[in-house]
Structure formats: C-alpha cells, structure tokens
Design a protein around this motif. Structure first.
Motif, PDB file in Angstrom:
ATOM      1  N   GLN A  75     -45.255  29.728 -61.895  1.00 41.45           N
ATOM      2  CA  GLN A  75     -44.956  28.891 -60.735  1.00 41.45           C
ATOM      3  C   GLN A  75     -43.658  28.111 -61.004  1.00 41.45           C
ATOM      4  O   GLN A  75     -43.480  27.567 -62.093  1.00 41.45           O
ATOM      5  CB  GLN A  75     -46.118  27.921 -60.522  1.00 41.45           C
ATOM      6  CG  GLN A  75     -45.873  26.864 -59.465  1.00 41.45           C
ATOM      7  CD  GLN A  75     -45.869  27.447 -58.066  1.00 41.45           C
ATOM      8  OE1 GLN A  75     -46.849  28.024 -57.625  1.00 41.45           O
ATOM      9  NE2 GLN A  75     -44.739  27.314 -57.372  1.00 41.45           N
ATOM     10  N   GLY A  76     -42.765  28.052 -60.019  1.00 42.70           N
ATOM     11  CA  GLY A  76     -41.520  27.305 -60.191  1.00 42.70           C
ATOM     12  C   GLY A  76     -41.778  25.809 -60.288  1.00 42.70           C
ATOM     13  O   GLY A  76     -42.666  25.284 -59.618  1.00 42.70           O
ATOM     14  N   SER A  77     -41.004  25.137 -61.136  1.00 39.56           N
ATOM     15  CA  SER A  77     -41.125  23.680 -61.330  1.00 39.56           C
ATOM     16  C   SER A  77     -42.553  23.260 -61.684  1.00 39.56           C
ATOM     17  O   SER A  77     -42.995  22.175 -61.305  1.00 39.56           O
ATOM     18  CB  SER A  77     -40.664  22.917 -60.081  1.00 39.56           C
ATOM     19  OG  SER A  77     -39.375  23.306 -59.694  1.00 39.56           O
ATOM     20  N   GLU A  78     -43.228  24.104 -62.410  1.00 39.82           N
ATOM     21  CA  GLU A  78     -44.665  23.909 -62.653  1.00 39.82           C
ATOM     22  C   GLU A  78     -45.002  22.573 -63.315  1.00 39.82           C
ATOM     23  O   GLU A  78     -45.983  21.923 -62.936  1.00 39.82           O
ATOM     24  CB  GLU A  78     -45.186  25.060 -63.526  1.00 39.82           C
ATOM     25  CG  GLU A  78     -46.706  25.105 -63.621  1.00 39.82           C
ATOM     26  CD  GLU A  78     -47.199  26.335 -64.367  1.00 39.82           C
ATOM     27  OE1 GLU A  78     -46.381  27.073 -64.934  1.00 39.82           O
ATOM     28  OE2 GLU A  78     -48.422  26.544 -64.371  1.00 39.82           O
ATOM     29  N   ILE A  79     -44.186  22.137 -64.291  1.00 42.28           N
ATOM     30  CA  ILE A  79     -44.562  20.914 -65.017  1.00 42.28           C
ATOM     31  C   ILE A  79     -44.417  19.663 -64.152  1.00 42.28           C
ATOM     32  O   ILE A  79     -44.820  18.582 -64.546  1.00 42.28           O
ATOM     33  CB  ILE A  79     -43.769  20.735 -66.338  1.00 42.28           C
ATOM     34  CG1 ILE A  79     -42.280  20.526 -66.086  1.00 42.28           C
ATOM     35  CG2 ILE A  79     -43.996  21.916 -67.283  1.00 42.28           C
ATOM     36  CD1 ILE A  79     -41.546  20.045 -67.338  1.00 42.28           C
ATOM     37  N   TYR A  80     -43.834  19.809 -62.956  1.00 35.73           N
ATOM     38  CA  TYR A  80     -43.813  18.676 -62.019  1.00 35.73           C
ATOM     39  C   TYR A  80     -44.699  18.959 -60.811  1.00 35.73           C
ATOM     40  O   TYR A  80     -44.441  18.470 -59.711  1.00 35.73           O
ATOM     41  CB  TYR A  80     -42.382  18.362 -61.599  1.00 35.73           C
ATOM     42  CG  TYR A  80     -41.604  17.766 -62.750  1.00 35.73           C
ATOM     43  CD1 TYR A  80     -41.832  16.454 -63.167  1.00 35.73           C
ATOM     44  CD2 TYR A  80     -40.698  18.536 -63.473  1.00 35.73           C
ATOM     45  CE1 TYR A  80     -41.157  15.918 -64.248  1.00 35.73           C
ATOM     46  CE2 TYR A  80     -40.020  18.010 -64.554  1.00 35.73           C
ATOM     47  CZ  TYR A  80     -40.258  16.694 -64.947  1.00 35.73           C
ATOM     48  OH  TYR A  80     -39.604  16.163 -66.020  1.00 35.73           O
ATOM     49  N   GLY A  81     -45.676  19.795 -61.023  1.00 32.16           N
ATOM     50  CA  GLY A  81     -46.628  20.037 -59.939  1.00 32.16           C
ATOM     51  C   GLY A  81     -46.320  21.280 -59.116  1.00 32.16           C
ATOM     52  O   GLY A  81     -47.065  21.635 -58.221  1.00 32.16           O
ATOM     53  N   GLY A  82     -45.196  21.931 -59.427  1.00 34.22           N
ATOM     54  CA  GLY A  82     -44.883  23.184 -58.737  1.00 34.22           C
ATOM     55  C   GLY A  82     -44.166  22.957 -57.420  1.00 34.22           C
ATOM     56  O   GLY A  82     -44.223  21.870 -56.844  1.00 34.22           O
ATOM     57  N   LEU A  83     -43.445  23.993 -56.982  1.00 32.11           N
ATOM     58  CA  LEU A  83     -42.738  23.956 -55.714  1.00 32.11           C
ATOM     59  C   LEU A  83     -43.165  25.215 -54.959  1.00 32.11           C
ATOM     60  O   LEU A  83     -42.989  26.321 -55.460  1.00 32.11           O
ATOM     61  CB  LEU A  83     -41.226  23.957 -55.997  1.00 32.11           C
ATOM     62  CG  LEU A  83     -40.282  23.484 -54.912  1.00 32.11           C
ATOM     63  CD1 LEU A  83     -40.652  22.104 -54.400  1.00 32.11           C
ATOM     64  CD2 LEU A  83     -38.856  23.464 -55.454  1.00 32.11           C
ATOM     65  N   GLN A  84     -43.716  25.013 -53.782  1.00 31.78           N
ATOM     66  CA  GLN A  84     -44.299  26.152 -53.060  1.00 31.78           C
ATOM     67  C   GLN A  84     -43.259  27.163 -52.601  1.00 31.78           C
ATOM     68  O   GLN A  84     -42.262  26.804 -51.979  1.00 31.78           O
ATOM     69  CB  GLN A  84     -45.044  25.620 -51.841  1.00 31.78           C
ATOM     70  CG  GLN A  84     -46.522  25.941 -51.876  1.00 31.78           C
ATOM     71  CD  GLN A  84     -47.103  25.827 -50.491  1.00 31.78           C
ATOM     72  OE1 GLN A  84     -46.924  26.695 -49.645  1.00 31.78           O
ATOM     73  NE2 GLN A  84     -47.796  24.725 -50.247  1.00 31.78           N
ATOM     74  N   GLY A  85     -43.510  28.418 -52.907  1.00 33.76           N
ATOM     75  CA  GLY A  85     -42.615  29.477 -52.453  1.00 33.76           C
ATOM     76  C   GLY A  85     -41.514  29.801 -53.448  1.00 33.76           C
ATOM     77  O   GLY A  85     -40.615  30.575 -53.140  1.00 33.76           O
ATOM     78  N   PHE A  86     -41.589  29.180 -54.630  1.00 31.53           N
ATOM     79  CA  PHE A  86     -40.592  29.447 -55.674  1.00 31.53           C
ATOM     80  C   PHE A  86     -41.295  29.843 -56.959  1.00 31.53           C
ATOM     81  O   PHE A  86     -42.230  29.174 -57.390  1.00 31.53           O
ATOM     82  CB  PHE A  86     -39.714  28.213 -55.899  1.00 31.53           C
ATOM     83  CG  PHE A  86     -38.949  27.809 -54.672  1.00 31.53           C
ATOM     84  CD1 PHE A  86     -37.721  28.384 -54.374  1.00 31.53           C
ATOM     85  CD2 PHE A  86     -39.484  26.878 -53.786  1.00 31.53           C
ATOM     86  CE1 PHE A  86     -37.026  28.023 -53.215  1.00 31.53           C
ATOM     87  CE2 PHE A  86     -38.793  26.514 -52.626  1.00 31.53           C
ATOM     88  CZ  PHE A  86     -37.567  27.095 -52.346  1.00 31.53           C
ATOM     89  N   TRP A  87     -40.831  30.926 -57.555  1.00 25.32           N
ATOM     90  CA  TRP A  87     -41.462  31.460 -58.761  1.00 25.32           C
ATOM     91  C   TRP A  87     -40.414  31.738 -59.821  1.00 25.32           C
ATOM     92  O   TRP A  87     -39.276  32.070 -59.496  1.00 25.32           O
ATOM     93  CB  TRP A  87     -42.226  32.756 -58.435  1.00 25.32           C
ATOM     94  CG  TRP A  87     -43.335  32.520 -57.475  1.00 25.32           C
ATOM     95  CD1 TRP A  87     -43.243  32.521 -56.101  1.00 25.32           C
ATOM     96  CD2 TRP A  87     -44.696  32.210 -57.783  1.00 25.32           C
ATOM     97  NE1 TRP A  87     -44.470  32.239 -55.556  1.00 25.32           N
ATOM     98  CE2 TRP A  87     -45.381  32.047 -56.560  1.00 25.32           C
ATOM     99  CE3 TRP A  87     -45.401  32.056 -58.978  1.00 25.32           C
ATOM    100  CZ2 TRP A  87     -46.736  31.732 -56.492  1.00 25.32           C
ATOM    101  CZ3 TRP A  87     -46.764  31.755 -58.905  1.00 25.32           C
ATOM    102  CH2 TRP A  87     -47.411  31.593 -57.682  1.00 25.32           C
ATOM    103  N   ASP A  88     -40.828  31.603 -61.074  1.00 24.42           N
ATOM    104  CA  ASP A  88     -39.920  31.882 -62.186  1.00 24.42           C
ATOM    105  C   ASP A  88     -40.394  33.141 -62.906  1.00 24.42           C
ATOM    106  O   ASP A  88     -41.596  33.312 -63.145  1.00 24.42           O
ATOM    107  CB  ASP A  88     -39.913  30.692 -63.164  1.00 24.42           C
ATOM    108  CG  ASP A  88     -39.384  29.420 -62.506  1.00 24.42           C
ATOM    109  OD1 ASP A  88     -38.666  29.539 -61.489  1.00 24.42           O
ATOM    110  OD2 ASP A  88     -39.698  28.322 -62.998  1.00 24.42           O
ATOM    111  N   TYR A  89     -39.443  33.985 -63.227  1.00 21.10           N
ATOM    112  CA  TYR A  89     -39.779  35.216 -63.942  1.00 21.10           C
ATOM    113  C   TYR A  89     -39.656  34.978 -65.438  1.00 21.10           C
ATOM    114  O   TYR A  89     -38.600  34.571 -65.921  1.00 21.10           O
ATOM    115  CB  TYR A  89     -38.886  36.361 -63.469  1.00 21.10           C
ATOM    116  CG  TYR A  89     -39.296  36.821 -62.084  1.00 21.10           C
ATOM    117  CD1 TYR A  89     -40.203  37.861 -61.936  1.00 21.10           C
ATOM    118  CD2 TYR A  89     -38.846  36.179 -60.941  1.00 21.10           C
ATOM    119  CE1 TYR A  89     -40.627  38.265 -60.677  1.00 21.10           C
ATOM    120  CE2 TYR A  89     -39.266  36.570 -59.669  1.00 21.10           C
ATOM    121  CZ  TYR A  89     -40.156  37.614 -59.548  1.00 21.10           C
ATOM    122  OH  TYR A  89     -40.573  37.999 -58.308  1.00 21.10           O
TER     123      TYR A  89
END
Ligand code: ATP
Length: 503
Positions: A20-34
């Motif tokens: 999940q993108g920006s996961e350590i800050y609670g995540g950002l919906q619709g953004f993913w990290d490979y």
C-alpha cells in the motif's frame, strides 16, 4: 490460477510484490508501491511488450513523453470537457460514489428497480447509467425510491443528482500559483504520442503505415479506487498509436486484435480467459468507429477490461492539427486555433497530405500484472500430502531467474564456488540471479516457489569434492520449480543448460 483476489493480495504483500502506498502514515487510497519482486515482474512485462511491439516489428518507433502537459493539449484532446465519471453524493454520510459502481454493487432486486424507475432494461446496464446521467433530477428520486444503500454505512442513502466529475489531476507550474499557471498530469500516455507525431515523422522519415509506442505513468483521480491494483489513481499504460491510411483502418484493427491476443497468450494469459467485447455502437466514445475491449476473467471480479483496442479514426490528429478546414478531416472535431503544427503525412497512394486514421491498443501495466500473477498462482498438493504455493510464471517474466544456494554458509570452499556461479550466470544477461545463503534450504525452496524462480542451483559438499561421491565433484543440483525434478549438472555446462531453458 488464483481463486480469489484475497490470496493474491496476501502473497503480494508477504513476498514483496506490492505494498500500500504511504502505508506507514495510514496509506493513500488508489496508490500502490511495487516492492523488490514487483518491480522486477513489472519491468519484465514492460520489456516483453516493448520487444514484441518495437524490436520484433519494423513499422514501430518508441517514445517517452513528459507526464505533465500543457492544458491546451488536454483541452483540444477533449479531456477537459469529457474526461469525467458520473458521481453522486449521499447527503447523510457525505460519501461520494461513482454512479455506475454504486448501482452495480447493489442487490439484484435493487438494480432492477433502478432500471425500471429510469425506464431502461436491466439487461443493458450501460443504458441504465446513461439514462440516470441524462435525467439527473429523476435519477436522484429513483436511487432513493429503489432503496440504494451506501456501501460505507450499509443504510439506504439520501442521494443527490448525479453530476460529472473530471478525473484529471492538476498541478501548478512555476513559482507563481495563479489561475493560469497549471498543467495536467496526463490521464493517458496517448496524447504525448499525438503531440509528437510531427517530430517523429520528421526525424525518422516514416511513411504510412507505422506506429508509435509508449509506456508510462498516467493519473486518474478515480472517485472510488478499489480492487487492489485493478483500479488505481496512479497507473501505468502501454499504448500504441498505429497510423494508417483511411480505408485501411478496419484491416489494421483486426490485425492488432490478433497481435495483442497472441502477446497475452505468450505472457501466460490464455486465449480462453479473455473475452472480446465488440463494444456496442451506442456505448462507443464519440470519436471511436469501433472498439474491442479485451475482458480478462479476474479472480473475485469476473470479466473486466484489461486492454482496449480502438479505431479512433482521424479524431486525435484532426483535433490537434492547425488548418483543420483544408485537410478533409472525417471525424467531428472542435475548432483548434492554438496548434502551430499541421499533422499530416503523404497518402501512400496519392502522395497528397492526409490526416491518418489511428488504431490504438491500450493496455494497463497494473492490470497486466494482476492477470499474470493470477494465472501463475498455483496451489498444489504434493505426494507427501503437504501443500505448496507456486507461481508458474513464464521464465521471461520471473523476477528472479536463478537462485544460487550454498548448502553451508560458513564454509568458504562452498560459498566461494556459489558466488562464482552467481557471477557467471548473472553475466548472461537473463535478468536477476540471486546468491542466497539463508542457511535453510527448505525455506529457500518454498520462497522461490512462491515468487516463481524457475531454477534453484545448490552447491553442496559433493560439488567441492568433500562429499561421499567423488563422481559429483564440480557438479551442482538444479531444481526445477514446476516439476520439482532435481538434476545434477556439471558447473562447466551450467550456463548453457540454464540459457537453453530460459530463452
Ligand atoms: P475502466 O472502464 O475500467 O475505467 P477505461 O475504459 O477508462 O477503464 P481506458 O481509458 O480504455 O480505460 O484505458 C486503457 C487501459 O488502461 C485499460 O484497459 C486499463 O488496462 C488501464 N486503466 C485505465 N484506468 C485504470 C485505472 N484506474 N487503474 C488501472 N488501470 C487502468
């Protein structure tokens, strides 16, 4: 293949494909990290697409255009006016939804009631959505009367009139953030191809027919991103614009359909898992003469679009060209007084300048990744009754091609041989070869099964002449991911052995 999205999501997180993108800050919906393996798989998919569509053909050129574009590009492309999805709000929860998603996800009887309320057949869902959009005041009443529930609260909502929501991201350019100093993040890579048409033609001397291909990020402010990497706000696309003389377009459209299906098959996405949707005339975008949507049978979601192959006529170049009136453009285009370039090319027969027609095969990298992972995902019960998960990826897509494993990590005579083998195999240019001394061979095998490594090479005491069988000196064990067969191979023959199988 995977039976559910859940098991894919879980594998992807556990083994480092997708986070999940920006996961350590609670995540950002619709953004993913490979992650470490995701980036390899993604690069391999893109490389395969590039190889097939550019290197193996002689009628294609590549391009990498910028992501932020002049607003006039997106105005004349039609995106400012029409690149929107219908949105409704629930006054009670203040939540917003994409109208078609909201209705589609209701219970069958509610969907039927909505269809009836707006006077359309429930069998033709796009028509239901179109009617709701066309009659917004009525739509609001119908949604409430049918008892359409808010997916967030689970309660019947108090729905507003649907209205269009433009999905383009804007960003300010330069130090002065006034009204006019902004650009758009491109919502598709295609526009960079059209705006560079003249540059490419002039610099390569291309004649019709020929195409331009591009892979890159695109951004869509989706109202409801969902379904893992299926619908995201930052996506990657692999797009081709193939330019041809008017009249040859239908033939090229068919050729591209066949070419694209063959490519999917070569990625391990078999023909029988893809349905070709010949988009009905009334659902076509206004610029499209005909569109084939390739629908892949995604786990949990069912058939959804993985790629669109559209005949876009001369709409795009016709919209971006100057001197429109004198060019005999067939599509209905808005007047363009801003462009400084004439986007024509000599007609192959008459040699007169013509605005070419364009066939556009447009595939999503993220959706490709999901399909490839889903097809490769295999759960097997072994002879001893234990279960294993194995990713049966095509070798050219595997994130790690070979793992070289020393059986003992504290014995230099063994680790040195393993390191030398790694360096040797790495130099073949097949992709990533990993030296791995985790100290637990069983765990290593399990991990490499799950990430799809085609071969594990083990260096043991026999290899260095300290085992029981002197005949095994200078040989290694190669384990095959799919058959689980272990074969003893001479080190001197290993590179050839691997190369022959990973081609
Ligand atoms: P959908 O109807 O699912 O929103 P679309 O018809 O808007 O998709 P296109 O504009 O045809 O999609 O884009 C071409 C390709 O780009 C799609 O086939 C898909 O693979 C990919 N794509 C589009 N939108 C997204 C997204 N939000 N997330 C991931 N991939 C996307």
């Amino acid at each position: 293949p995977a039976q559910s999205m859940e098991e894919l999501v879980s594998l992807c997180k556990r083994r480092g494909f997708i986070f999940q993108g920006s996961e350590i800050y609670g995540g950002l919906q619709g953004f993913w990290d490979y992650g470490p393996l995701g980036v390899e798989l993604k690069n391999n998919i893109k490389a395969s697409w590039w190889r097939t569509n550019i290197y193996e053909r002689d009628d294609m050129e590549g391009l990498d255009a910028s992501i932020i574009m002049h607003r006039l590009v997106l105005r004349h492309s039609g995106h400012e006016a029409t690149f929107s999805d219908p949105m409704v709000d629930n006054r009670k929860t203040k939540k917003r939804y994409r109208l078609d998603h909201l209705v589609k996800d209701q219970k069958a009887d509610v969907v039927a009631q909505v269809a009836e309320g707006i006077g359309e057949s429930v069998e033709n869902f796009p028509a239901v959505v179109a009617a709701l959009v066309a009659k917004p005041a009525r739509a609001s009443e119908v949604l409430v009367a049918a008892g359409v529930r808010d997916p967030f609260s689970g309660e019947v909502g108090d729905w507003t009139e649907p209205r269009p929501f433009n999905m383009m991201f804007k960003t300010s350019i330069g130090p002065v953030a006034d009204e006019d100093s902004f650009g758009y993040l491109r919502p598709e890579t295609a526009q960079g191809i059209f705006t560079n048409f003249k540059n490419v033609v002039d610099s390569t001397n291309r004649r019709l027919p020929f195409g331009i291909a591009q892979i890159g990020k695109a951004f869509r402010n989706e109202i409801t991103p969902r379904n893992f990497i299926f619908r995201v706000r930052e996506l990657e696309q692999m797009e081709i614009e193939f330019f041809c003389a008017p009249g040859t377009d239908e033939d090229w459209h068919e050729k591209w359909l066949r070419a694209r299906l063959a490519w999917w098959e070569a990625q391990g996405v078999p023909r029988e898992k893809i349905q070709i949707l010949d988009v009905p005339k009334e659902d076509l975008a206004h610029y499209s003469k005909r569109t084939y949507d390739l629908m892949y049978d995604y786990p949990t979601l069912g058939y959804e679009e993985i790629e669109g192959i559209a005949n876009r006529t001369d709409f795009d170049l016709g919209s971006h060209t100057k001197a429109q009136a004198e060019l005999g453009i067939q599509a209905r285009v808005d007047e363009n007084l801003d462009s400084v370039a004439k986007l024509t090319i000599p007609h192959p027969e008459t040699n007169k300048p013509v605005v070419p027609f364009v066939i556009e095969p447009s595939a999503g990298v993220d959706r490709a990744m999901l399909a490839v992972l889903s097809e490769a995902f295999t759960k097997e019960t072994l002879e001893n009754g234990s279960e294993r998960i194995v990713l049966k990826l095509k070798p050219h897509l595997a994130p790690i091609k070979v793992a070289v494993i020393p059986l003992a990590r504290n014995r230099e005579e063994i680790t040195n041989v393993a390191k030398a083998i790694k360096a040797d195999l790495q130099s073949l240019g097949l992709g990533r070869v990993l030296y791995e001394d985790s100290g637990n061979i069983g765990k290593s095998y399990r991990r490499h099964d799950e990430v799809g490594t085609p071969y594990c090479v083990t260096v043991d005491f026999d290899t260095v002449g300290k085992g029981e069988d002197p005949n095994l000196t200078d040989t290694v064990t190669v384990r095959d991911r799919d058959t689980l067969q272990q074969e003893r191979v001479k080190i001197s023959e290993l590179a050839g052995w691997i190369q022959a199988r990973l081609r």
